[in-house]
Design a protein around this motif. Structure first.
Motif, short mmCIF file in Angstrom:
data_model
loop_
_atom_site.label_atom_id
_atom_site.label_comp_id
_atom_site.label_asym_id
_atom_site.label_seq_id
_atom_site.Cartn_x
_atom_site.Cartn_y
_atom_site.Cartn_z
N LEU A 95 56.53 -58.00 94.55
CA LEU A 95 56.70 -56.55 94.50
C LEU A 95 57.74 -56.08 95.51
O LEU A 95 58.66 -55.32 95.16
CB LEU A 95 55.36 -55.84 94.75
N LEU A 96 57.63 -56.54 96.74
CA LEU A 96 58.60 -56.14 97.77
C LEU A 96 60.00 -56.68 97.45
O LEU A 96 61.00 -56.00 97.70
CB LEU A 96 58.13 -56.60 99.15
N GLY A 97 60.06 -57.88 96.90
CA GLY A 97 61.37 -58.43 96.50
C GLY A 97 62.02 -57.59 95.42
O GLY A 97 63.23 -57.31 95.49
N HIS A 98 61.23 -57.15 94.46
CA HIS A 98 61.76 -56.29 93.40
C HIS A 98 62.21 -54.94 93.96
O HIS A 98 63.28 -54.44 93.61
CB HIS A 98 60.73 -56.07 92.29
N LEU A 99 61.37 -54.35 94.81
CA LEU A 99 61.67 -53.02 95.35
C LEU A 99 62.83 -53.02 96.34
O LEU A 99 63.66 -52.11 96.34
CB LEU A 99 60.43 -52.42 96.02
N LEU A 100 62.86 -54.03 97.23
CA LEU A 100 63.83 -54.02 98.33
C LEU A 100 65.13 -54.76 98.03
O LEU A 100 66.14 -54.49 98.69
CB LEU A 100 63.18 -54.61 99.59
N PHE A 101 65.10 -55.68 97.08
CA PHE A 101 66.30 -56.46 96.82
C PHE A 101 66.83 -56.29 95.39
O PHE A 101 67.99 -55.93 95.20
CB PHE A 101 66.04 -57.96 97.11
N LEU A 102 65.98 -56.54 94.40
CA LEU A 102 66.45 -56.47 93.01
C LEU A 102 66.90 -55.06 92.63
O LEU A 102 68.03 -54.87 92.17
CB LEU A 102 65.35 -56.94 92.05
N MET A 103 66.02 -54.06 92.81
CA MET A 103 66.34 -52.72 92.33
C MET A 103 67.54 -52.09 93.03
O MET A 103 68.40 -51.50 92.36
CB MET A 103 65.11 -51.82 92.39
N LEU A 142 78.86 -56.67 81.17
CA LEU A 142 78.33 -56.69 82.54
C LEU A 142 77.47 -55.47 82.81
O LEU A 142 76.36 -55.58 83.36
CB LEU A 142 79.47 -56.78 83.56
N LEU A 143 77.97 -54.30 82.42
CA LEU A 143 77.22 -53.05 82.63
C LEU A 143 75.89 -53.09 81.88
O LEU A 143 74.83 -52.80 82.47
CB LEU A 143 78.06 -51.85 82.16
N VAL A 144 75.90 -53.48 80.63
CA VAL A 144 74.67 -53.52 79.83
C VAL A 144 73.71 -54.56 80.41
O VAL A 144 72.50 -54.31 80.50
CB VAL A 144 74.98 -53.82 78.35
N GLY A 145 74.23 -55.70 80.83
CA GLY A 145 73.37 -56.74 81.41
C GLY A 145 72.65 -56.26 82.66
O GLY A 145 71.44 -56.48 82.81
N PHE A 146 73.37 -55.59 83.55
CA PHE A 146 72.73 -55.08 84.76
C PHE A 146 71.77 -53.93 84.45
O PHE A 146 70.73 -53.80 85.09
CB PHE A 146 73.77 -54.65 85.80
N PHE A 147 72.10 -53.12 83.45
CA PHE A 147 71.19 -52.04 83.05
C PHE A 147 69.88 -52.61 82.51
O PHE A 147 68.79 -52.15 82.87
CB PHE A 147 71.87 -51.14 82.00
N LEU A 148 69.97 -53.63 81.65
CA LEU A 148 68.76 -54.27 81.12
C LEU A 148 67.96 -54.93 82.24
O LEU A 148 66.72 -54.90 82.23
CB LEU A 148 69.13 -55.30 80.05
N LEU A 149 68.65 -55.52 83.20
CA LEU A 149 67.96 -56.14 84.34
C LEU A 149 67.26 -55.08 85.18
O LEU A 149 66.14 -55.30 85.66
CB LEU A 149 68.97 -56.93 85.18
N ALA A 150 67.88 -53.90 85.33
CA ALA A 150 67.23 -52.80 86.05
C ALA A 150 65.98 -52.34 85.31
O ALA A 150 64.93 -52.11 85.92
CB ALA A 150 68.21 -51.63 86.22
N LEU A 151 66.08 -52.21 83.99
CA LEU A 151 64.90 -51.84 83.20
C LEU A 151 63.78 -52.87 83.37
O LEU A 151 62.62 -52.51 83.56
CB LEU A 151 65.25 -51.71 81.72
N GLN A 152 64.14 -54.15 83.31
CA GLN A 152 63.13 -55.19 83.45
C GLN A 152 62.54 -55.18 84.85
O GLN A 152 61.35 -55.44 85.03
CB GLN A 152 63.69 -56.58 83.10
N GLY A 153 63.35 -54.85 85.84
CA GLY A 153 62.83 -54.71 87.21
C GLY A 153 61.77 -53.62 87.28
O GLY A 153 60.72 -53.80 87.92
N ILE A 154 62.00 -52.51 86.60
CA ILE A 154 61.00 -51.44 86.54
C ILE A 154 59.72 -51.94 85.88
O ILE A 154 58.62 -51.70 86.38
CB ILE A 154 61.57 -50.20 85.79
N LYS A 159 54.08 -53.86 86.28
CA LYS A 159 53.09 -54.92 86.04
C LYS A 159 52.49 -55.44 87.34
O LYS A 159 51.28 -55.69 87.41
CB LYS A 159 53.71 -56.07 85.23
N LYS A 160 53.31 -55.61 88.38
CA LYS A 160 52.78 -56.10 89.67
C LYS A 160 51.76 -55.12 90.24
O LYS A 160 50.71 -55.53 90.73
CB LYS A 160 53.92 -56.31 90.69
N ILE A 161 52.07 -53.84 90.17
CA ILE A 161 51.13 -52.83 90.68
C ILE A 161 49.85 -52.87 89.86
O ILE A 161 48.74 -52.83 90.42
CB ILE A 161 51.78 -51.43 90.68
N ALA A 162 49.96 -52.96 88.54
CA ALA A 162 48.78 -53.01 87.68
C ALA A 162 47.94 -54.25 87.95
O ALA A 162 46.70 -54.18 88.00
CB ALA A 162 49.20 -52.97 86.21
#
Length: 194
Positions: A95-103, A142-154, A159-162
């Motif tokens: 969760l912290l990795g997603h919030l602090l690094f990925l997103m 590249l733009l679409v790939g990063f956008f999809l990765l951002a969506l998957q990060g969300i 899911k981690k919180i749930a």
């Protein structure tokens, strides 16, 4: 939590569909590469456009499948350290990795790529190679790939919180490489005995 989980399931379905669909781009890139090589050897003709098309196809498969790879929990991590902690601590690390690094990273990439792609599209930017392709489709990938990765990060954050709240089961229970090897050895031994 049902609304966010519904959003997460929708994002997961989208990225699973795209991730599985773009796997065919690898085959297409191989076919283009083989055809280009055969034509070059037999007819002594070469084309920068065909070479660049190979790069575009492989790049598209890589970038557009990155979100699906995250959904499948297949990105590389250091399991030696990660496996030492309890599953609850592992969820906090994720969760912290997603919030602090990925997103922050994917958000910054999307923000920077929007004007980058827009300028390339408006200017009709072409490859510097003779007979090369237009550039903006590769930049748009590249733009679409990063956008999809951002969506998957969300989706992964939801899911981690749930999971941590007990609202859903863990879809990817952690199994260390050692435990995985033991399970595979046991399955192989059972198969040999049968």
């Amino acid at each position: 939590m049902q609304g966010p989980l519904a959003l997460s399931r929708g994002i997961d379905r989208l990225n699973e569909f795209i991730g599985k669909s773009v796997s065919w781009l690898i085959l297409l890139a191989i076919l283009v590469s083989a055809a280009n090589a055969v034509i070059r050897k037999i007819f002594d003709i070469s084309s920068n456009a065909w070479l660049e098309l190979q790069w575009y196809l492989f790049g598209a498969a890589f970038m557009l499948a990155a979100a699906y790879t995250l959904k499948q929990n297949e990105h590389i991590r250091i399991d030696i350290v990660y496996g030492l902690f309890s599953r609850r601590v592992q969820h906090w690390i994720d969760l912290l990795g997603h919030l602090l690094f990925l997103m922050p990273f994917v958000t910054q990439m999307v923000i920077y790529f929007v004007p980058y792609v827009s300028l390339s599209f408006r200017s009709g930017e072409m490859s510097n190679n003779s007979g090369g392709l237009i550039i903006w489709p590769a930049k748009a990938i590249l733009l679409v790939g990063f956008f999809l990765l951002a969506l998957q990060g969300i989706s992964e954050i939801i899911k981690k919180i749930a999971i941590m709240r007990g609202d859903m089961d863990d879809p990817n229970p952690f199994i260390s490489a050692h435990e995985q090897a033991e399970l595979e050895a046991k399955a192989l031994a059972d198969e040999v005995r049968s």
